[in-house]
Write an enzyme that holds these catalytic residues in place. Structure first.
Site, mmCIF file in Angstrom:
data_model
loop_
_atom_site.group_PDB
_atom_site.id
_atom_site.type_symbol
_atom_site.label_atom_id
_atom_site.label_comp_id
_atom_site.label_asym_id
_atom_site.label_seq_id
_atom_site.Cartn_x
_atom_site.Cartn_y
_atom_site.Cartn_z
ATOM 1 N N CYS A 79 43.821 49.340 39.026
ATOM 2 C CA CYS A 79 42.993 48.898 40.153
ATOM 3 C C CYS A 79 41.671 49.657 40.206
ATOM 4 C CB CYS A 79 43.754 49.085 41.464
ATOM 5 S SG CYS A 79 42.779 48.641 42.910
ATOM 6 N N ARG A 82 40.152 51.561 44.248
ATOM 7 C CA ARG A 82 40.991 52.537 44.955
ATOM 8 C C ARG A 82 40.253 53.507 45.857
ATOM 9 N NH1 ARG A 82 44.239 54.869 40.043
ATOM 10 N NH2 ARG A 82 42.824 53.664 38.720
ATOM 11 N N TRP A 253 40.513 43.259 48.776
ATOM 12 C CA TRP A 253 39.628 42.098 48.804
ATOM 13 C C TRP A 253 39.219 41.789 47.372
ATOM 14 C CZ3 TRP A 253 38.149 46.427 51.936
ATOM 15 C CH2 TRP A 253 37.317 47.340 51.288
ATOM 16 N N GLU A 258 37.001 38.419 39.283
ATOM 17 C CA GLU A 258 38.401 37.984 39.206
ATOM 18 C C GLU A 258 38.484 36.464 39.317
ATOM 19 O OE1 GLU A 258 39.669 40.950 42.497
ATOM 20 O OE2 GLU A 258 41.405 40.694 41.190
HETATM 21 N N1 ARG Z 1 43.163 39.109 39.844
HETATM 22 C C1 ARG Z 1 43.998 38.542 40.866
HETATM 23 C C2 ARG Z 1 43.421 37.202 41.336
HETATM 24 O O1 ARG Z 1 42.400 36.793 40.857
HETATM 25 C C3 ARG Z 1 44.132 39.459 42.067
HETATM 26 C C4 ARG Z 1 44.574 40.892 41.771
HETATM 27 C C5 ARG Z 1 44.294 41.846 42.911
HETATM 28 N N2 ARG Z 1 42.892 41.892 43.213
HETATM 29 C C6 ARG Z 1 42.311 42.574 44.204
HETATM 30 N N3 ARG Z 1 41.040 42.476 44.354
HETATM 31 N N4 ARG Z 1 43.031 43.316 45.035
HETATM 32 O O2 ARG Z 1 43.959 36.546 42.194
#
Ligand code: ARG
Length: 383
Positions: A79, A82, A253, A258
């Site tokens: 992560c 953090r 968030w 992602e």
């Molecule tokens: N990568 C994943 C997604 O696109 C989420 C993983 C957790 N991501 C976060 N920003 N806490 O759904």
């Protein structure tokens, strides 16, 4: 709705062994050393030992649970986000084991975390695994997942990643919307070895979503792309001081990449680059024109732009990379190492122009932590 099949009791192994005392001790000591207001550790250690001797397990105090969950985040090597580990809001719902009640509280989790767009990091901790007493488990990998409907030609409408979960939900009696779409929210599936499973639809007011548009390409809004605001991982096991909490959904968030560089772009997810490249009028005849890279940038601009326009918390990979290095500095100043997995920390686009690219990280695994949900707990019906 058809009756929900219950999970065969033998599919989810009961915990039969007592808690590992050394792991419990390490955690209690860590907790007291970082939280001096809890007082001397010796009496608490004696209490834990007596409880484990009598019952095979022990119950964390609320302070231990909160600290343990926050440190599990602090120790999550994959992560990048953090820096704010201390801000995690911990919902102590350890008395809930009933699958339907667990699902209902997951809905509440999403409301609290979404917070009208000002996304808050939240974890909800449900009943732990205890000797002879099975814990509930959430089958969905995240609380919000979009259906993936596989056609007879092998093509998929929606998120291919969730094709199996979609089949499973349908087998349990879920009825997809009359007109199936690429962003149909799947129901929650909660299982427990000795109980009927629960299949619970997420009410739309609990699922905050952002329609995707682009600051300069007006046609992009017409594609109907959207994404949910809260990434809430729900199939990982939280382990604190030798105790396993298999149902402990948690969220932070989003970082834009992602969604824009993975969920929308991966070939085995929404695979949007070829279509968008053509719509942008790019020369897609050769990868050497870098058309994919150009689409990727615009798609990621669209994601960041749309979340901002909707007033929903999001972060970009440059900001988050710098924050992560700040986090490492703070951890080192506190006398701690910060384990990190380079392959997960480095963002999936523009890697070399982010600060996290240019160094190595500590690799050791620390406890408490989150672990992949154990697949032994999965009903074998469709496997
Ligand atoms: N990568 C994943 C997604 O696109 C989420 C993983 C957790 N991501 C976060 N920003 N806490 O759904």
């Amino acid at each position: 709705m058809a009756p929900v099949p219950s999970c065969p009791a033998e599919a989810i192994p009961l915990r039969t062994t007592a808690v590992d005392l050394a792991e419990a001790d390490d955690f209690i000591r860590l907790c007291h050393s970082e939280n001096p207001e809890l007082g001397p550790v010796a009496p608490r250690l004696a209490e834990v030992h007596a409880e484990v001797a009598a019952t095979g397990t022990y119950r964390h105090t609320p302070a231990e649970l909160t600290f343990g969950a926050r440190v599990a985040w602090r120790n999550s090597a994959r992560c990048i986000g953090r820096l704010y580990w201390r801000s995690l809001k911990v919902r102590d719902l350890r008395d809930l084991r009933d699958p339907k009640e667990v699902a209902d509280e997951c809905v509440e989790h999403l409301r609290l975390a979404g917070n009208g767009g000002k996304v808050r990091p939240v974890i909800t901790v449900f009943a732990p695994d205890e000797p002879g007493q099975p814990a509930p488990r959430i089958r969905n990998e995240q609380l919000v997942r979009y259906a993936g409907y596989e056609g007879s030609d092998g093509g998929v409408l929606g998120d291919r990643r969730n094709a199996e979960l979609t089949d499973w939900a349908i087998a349990m009696g879920w009825r997809p919307p009359e007109r199936r779409g690429p962003f149909d929210v799947l129901p929650l599936i909660v299982e427990r070895a000795d109980a009927d499973s629960a299949l619970v639809e997420l009410p739309s007011d609990a699922v905050l979503e952002v329609p995707i548009s682009h600051p300069e390409l007006p046609w992009l809004a017409d594609l109907g792309l959207r994404w949910h605001a809260v990434p809430a991982i729900s199939n990982m096991r939280l382990r604190i001081g030798g105790i396993d909490y298999p149902a402990a959904p948690f969220n932070g968030w989003y970082m834009g990449t992602e969604i824009g560089a993975r969920n929308f772009a991966d070939v085995d997810r929404y695979d949007l680059l070829p279509y968008l490249g053509r719509r942008m009028g790019l020369d897609t005849s050769s990868v050497q024109t870098l058309w994919k890279d150009r689409v990727l940038v615009e798609l990621n601009r669209a994601v960041l732009h749309s979340f901002a326009a909707a007033g929903v918390t999001i972060t970009d990979h440059h900001t988050e990379s710098d924050r992560f290095l700040t986090h490492i500095k703070k951890e080192e100043a506190a006398g701690r190492t910060c384990p990190a997995d380079w392959t997960w920390i480095v963002p999936p686009m523009s890697s070399g122009i982010t600060s996290v690219f240019h160094r190595y990280y500590d690799k050791e695994e620390l406890l408490p932590n989150f672990f992949p949900g154990d697949t032994k707990g999965v009903c074998p019906i469709i496997h």
